[in-house]
Motif scaffolding. Structure first.
Motif, short mmCIF file in Angstrom:
data_model
loop_
_atom_site.label_atom_id
_atom_site.label_comp_id
_atom_site.label_asym_id
_atom_site.label_seq_id
_atom_site.Cartn_x
_atom_site.Cartn_y
_atom_site.Cartn_z
N LEU A 47 32.00 37.91 27.56
CA LEU A 47 33.31 37.64 28.22
C LEU A 47 34.55 38.18 27.31
N CYS A 48 35.64 38.74 28.12
CA CYS A 48 36.77 39.36 27.18
C CYS A 48 37.76 38.99 28.35
N TRP A 49 39.05 38.79 27.63
CA TRP A 49 40.31 38.67 28.52
C TRP A 49 40.98 39.97 28.28
N SER A 50 41.79 40.54 29.44
CA SER A 50 42.63 41.40 29.52
C SER A 50 43.66 41.19 28.43
N ARG A 51 44.68 41.91 28.05
CA ARG A 51 45.62 41.64 27.18
C ARG A 51 46.77 40.75 27.92
N ASP A 52 47.18 41.12 29.28
CA ASP A 52 48.26 40.31 29.80
C ASP A 52 47.68 38.96 30.47
N GLY A 53 46.36 38.76 30.33
CA GLY A 53 45.67 37.39 30.71
C GLY A 53 45.17 37.24 32.09
N HIS A 54 45.69 38.50 33.21
CA HIS A 54 45.34 38.34 34.52
C HIS A 54 43.80 38.67 34.80
N LYS A 55 43.34 39.43 33.96
CA LYS A 55 41.81 39.66 34.47
C LYS A 55 40.92 39.33 33.23
N LEU A 56 39.75 39.18 33.53
CA LEU A 56 38.37 38.88 33.00
C LEU A 56 37.36 40.03 33.07
N VAL A 57 36.64 40.28 32.02
CA VAL A 57 35.44 41.25 32.37
C VAL A 57 34.35 40.20 31.56
N SER A 58 33.24 40.61 32.63
CA SER A 58 32.14 39.68 32.18
C SER A 58 31.04 40.44 32.15
N ALA A 59 29.57 40.21 31.54
CA ALA A 59 28.41 40.70 31.65
C ALA A 59 27.56 39.69 31.73
N SER A 60 26.18 39.85 32.86
CA SER A 60 25.46 38.79 32.73
C SER A 60 24.05 39.44 32.25
N THR A 61 23.02 38.65 32.31
CA THR A 61 21.87 39.03 31.66
C THR A 61 21.07 39.91 32.79
N ASP A 62 21.33 40.04 34.08
CA ASP A 62 20.77 41.02 34.87
C ASP A 62 21.50 42.58 34.95
N ASN A 63 22.10 42.69 33.62
CA ASN A 63 22.89 44.24 33.44
C ASN A 63 23.92 44.53 34.30
N ILE A 64 24.39 43.45 34.77
CA ILE A 64 25.70 43.73 35.68
C ILE A 64 27.13 43.40 34.84
N VAL A 65 28.20 44.29 35.07
CA VAL A 65 29.60 44.20 34.23
C VAL A 65 30.30 43.91 35.45
N SER A 66 31.16 42.88 35.41
CA SER A 66 32.21 42.83 36.50
C SER A 66 33.47 42.57 35.88
N GLN A 67 34.72 42.81 36.50
CA GLN A 67 35.90 42.38 36.57
C GLN A 67 36.37 41.64 37.35
N TRP A 68 37.28 40.61 36.84
CA TRP A 68 37.67 39.39 37.86
C TRP A 68 39.09 39.43 37.88
N ASP A 69 39.63 39.03 39.22
CA ASP A 69 41.03 38.67 38.91
C ASP A 69 41.04 37.22 38.63
N VAL A 70 41.90 36.86 37.79
CA VAL A 70 41.90 35.36 37.40
C VAL A 70 42.44 34.37 38.21
N LEU A 71 43.57 34.70 38.99
CA LEU A 71 44.35 34.00 39.76
C LEU A 71 43.59 33.60 40.91
N SER A 72 43.00 34.72 41.76
CA SER A 72 42.44 34.55 42.89
C SER A 72 40.84 34.25 42.72
N GLY A 73 40.25 34.55 41.78
CA GLY A 73 38.90 34.26 41.33
C GLY A 73 38.13 35.58 41.96
N ASP A 74 38.52 36.50 42.52
CA ASP A 74 37.93 37.65 43.33
C ASP A 74 37.39 38.71 42.24
N CYS A 75 36.38 39.13 42.72
CA CYS A 75 35.63 40.54 41.87
C CYS A 75 36.41 41.62 42.12
#
Length: 513
Positions: A47-75
């Protein structure tokens, strides 16, 4: 079960990746869960936070990297890689760039705006066990391979700026396991397979140039037990280094300037450590073992005499005799000496309206704090079995209005009354093709010995799970032994808390420094 954790830039929110694919965002001040994002199907490994805290980037064990909007919880978008992901990291100053470290592959830098990627150059094409990290401001990328070679690349052009080889006492090389940078200063540490943590000054590395031979500022190791290190990181001010043992739940803390071992924090016996994170501003450490996040902090003792030197703490009420002129508005007997120095300064006007930026939240090249930063998350109460429309118009009025209008408007009103939302936009998925990368690799998290049995059993979200099943990792547990000690007498014990269980008076108490 928690697998990885990371603080945002201000330490107000703690994101925890779980083995059922969820990302839990924990409000660190209220000690409660602020948001749960059903992110992946497989375990979250980085996991890693963006500098302004609005986004999260995550990686899972099925080889997928996703960016998330923290407020809405949407990918926002997804990237599918051919091999498991060891680490994801946002560019410290440009959240449009993400550094990804796949297994058996050269590191990849993603550009989120156009979904393009750049494969970083490596020293030896045959050795692809490469770890990488941005430096503190993202100007350079440091990569290290299994032969101990460190490359420093310019982020924008991927040009080689400097390089050196980490060697043991003899000319033998040792594999690079991780590279971590301090939030303040130019120091970074390298965790190597020879069980030594080497601390370097980034400015010296750049000065030495290609094939340089810089000497480490410090070499940190456990000489007695020869402990291998699972995860290392700097304190918020960069003055201390904490390393988690790969053998047991134990944290070793060194002072960077001297290199002396300050403290060893021991967790529960038999547990394996998975991750360690130091709070960006405060002397607090979060560690993960056996799916539980433990918060290590110092027991704060109030010392009122620090504010007023003549302050006395009373055990019982004492009768006080006031002086003659003590509570007079003006002391008639007092002579008026001339105001000089500090006394004259007391009459100056003090500015109490303007707000100075907090130095701990600003970089050395910044004067102001980020006004758009996301420090806290709004929490909406979850209502079980809500009424149809408790605050709307009476049912009769709704029915008459529906009869007057057509069938199309009837559907619209029903959908608005039910509170159903329009379907979410499906995130764009980009396949990242890497040449010569094996597709049958298994992520290290899924192949861990010992503690891996329970992990394999529970990996992935069970069918029909809505995030509130009985075996939820956020359900408080009852502990036996020293875990149940009252906080007053547990300075050397450790109280562990599940994510939803509020921590009392400073969290898990343990002497820190």
């Amino acid at each position: 079960m928690a697998l990885t954790c990371t603080f945002n830039r201000w330490g107000t929110l703690l994101a925890v990746g779980c083995n059922d694919g969820r990302i839990v965002i924990w409000d660190f001040l209220t000690r409660g869960i602020a948001k749960i994002i059903s992110a992946h199907i497989h375990p979250v490994c980085s996991l890693c936070w963006s500098r302004d805290g609005h986004k999260l980037v995550s990686a899972s064990t099925d080889n997928i990297v996703s960016q998330w909007d923290v407020l809405s919880g949407d990918c926002d978008q997804r990237f599918r890689f051919p091999s498991p992901i060891l680490k994801v990291q946002y560019h410290p100053r440009d959240q449009n760039k993400v550094l990804v470290c796949p297994m058996k592959s050269a590191p990849v830098m993603l550009t989120l705006s156009d979904s393009k990627h750049v494969v970083l150059p490596v020293d030896d094409d045959s050795d692809l066990n490469v770890v990488a990290s941005f430096d503190r401001r993202g100007e350079y990328i440091y990569t290290g391979n299994a032969k101990g070679k460190i490359l420093v690349l310019k982020t924008d052009s991927q040009d080689l700026v400097a390089s050196f080889r980490v060697t043991t006492g003899t000319s033998n090389t040792t594999a690079i396991k991780s590279i971590e940078f301090a939030r303040k200063g130019s120091c970074f540490l390298i965790n190597t397979a020879d069980r030594i943590i080497r601390v370097y000054d980034g400015r010296e590395i750049l000065t030495c140039g290609r094939d340089g031979e810089p000497e480490p500022m410090q070499k940190l190791q456990d000489l007695v037990n020869r402990t291998p290190w699972k995860k290392c990181c700097f304190s918020g001010d960069g003055e201390y280094i904490v390393a988690g043992s790969a053998r047991q739940h134990a944290l070793y803390i060194w002072e960077k300037s001297i290199g002396n071992l300050v403290k060893i924090l021991h967790g529960t016996r038999g547990e394996l450590l998975l991750d360690v994170a130091w709070h960006p501003v405060r002397p607090i450490i979060a560690s993960i073992s056996s799916g539980v996040v433990s918060i290590w902090a110092q027991n704060q003792v109030e010392n009122w005499s620090a504010f007023a030197p003549d302050f006395k703490e009373l055990d019982e009420n004492v009768e006080y005799e006031e002086r003659e002129s003590e509570f007079d508005i003006e002391d008639e007997d007092k002579s008026e000496p001339e105001q000089t120095g500090a006394d004259a300064a007391e009459d100056e006007e003090v500015d109490v309206t303007s707000v100075d930026p907090i130095a701990a939240f600003c970089s050395s090249d910044e004067e102001l704090e980020d006004s758009k930063a996301l420090l806290y998350l709004p929490i909406a109460p979850e209502v079980e079995d809500p009424e149809e429309n408790p605050y709307g118009p009476p049912p009769d009025a709704v029915q008459t209005s529906l009869m007057d209008e057509g069938a199309s408007s009837e559907k619209k009103r029903q959908s608005s009354a039910d509170g159903s939302q329009p379907p979410k936009k499906k995130p764009k998925t980009t396949n990242i093709e890497l040449q010569g990368v094996p597709n049958d690799e298994v992520h290290p998290l899924l192949g861990v010995k010992g503690d891996g049995k329970s992990k394999k059993k529970q990996a992935g979200r069970p069918k029909g799970s809505k995030g509130k099943e009985k075996d939820s990792p956020f359900k408080p547990k009852l502990y036996k032994g020293d875990r149940g000690l009252p906080l007053e007498g547990s300075a050397k014990g450790k109280v562990q808390a599940e994510l939803s269980q509020p921590l009392a008076a400073g969290g898990a108490i343990s002497e820190l420094l």
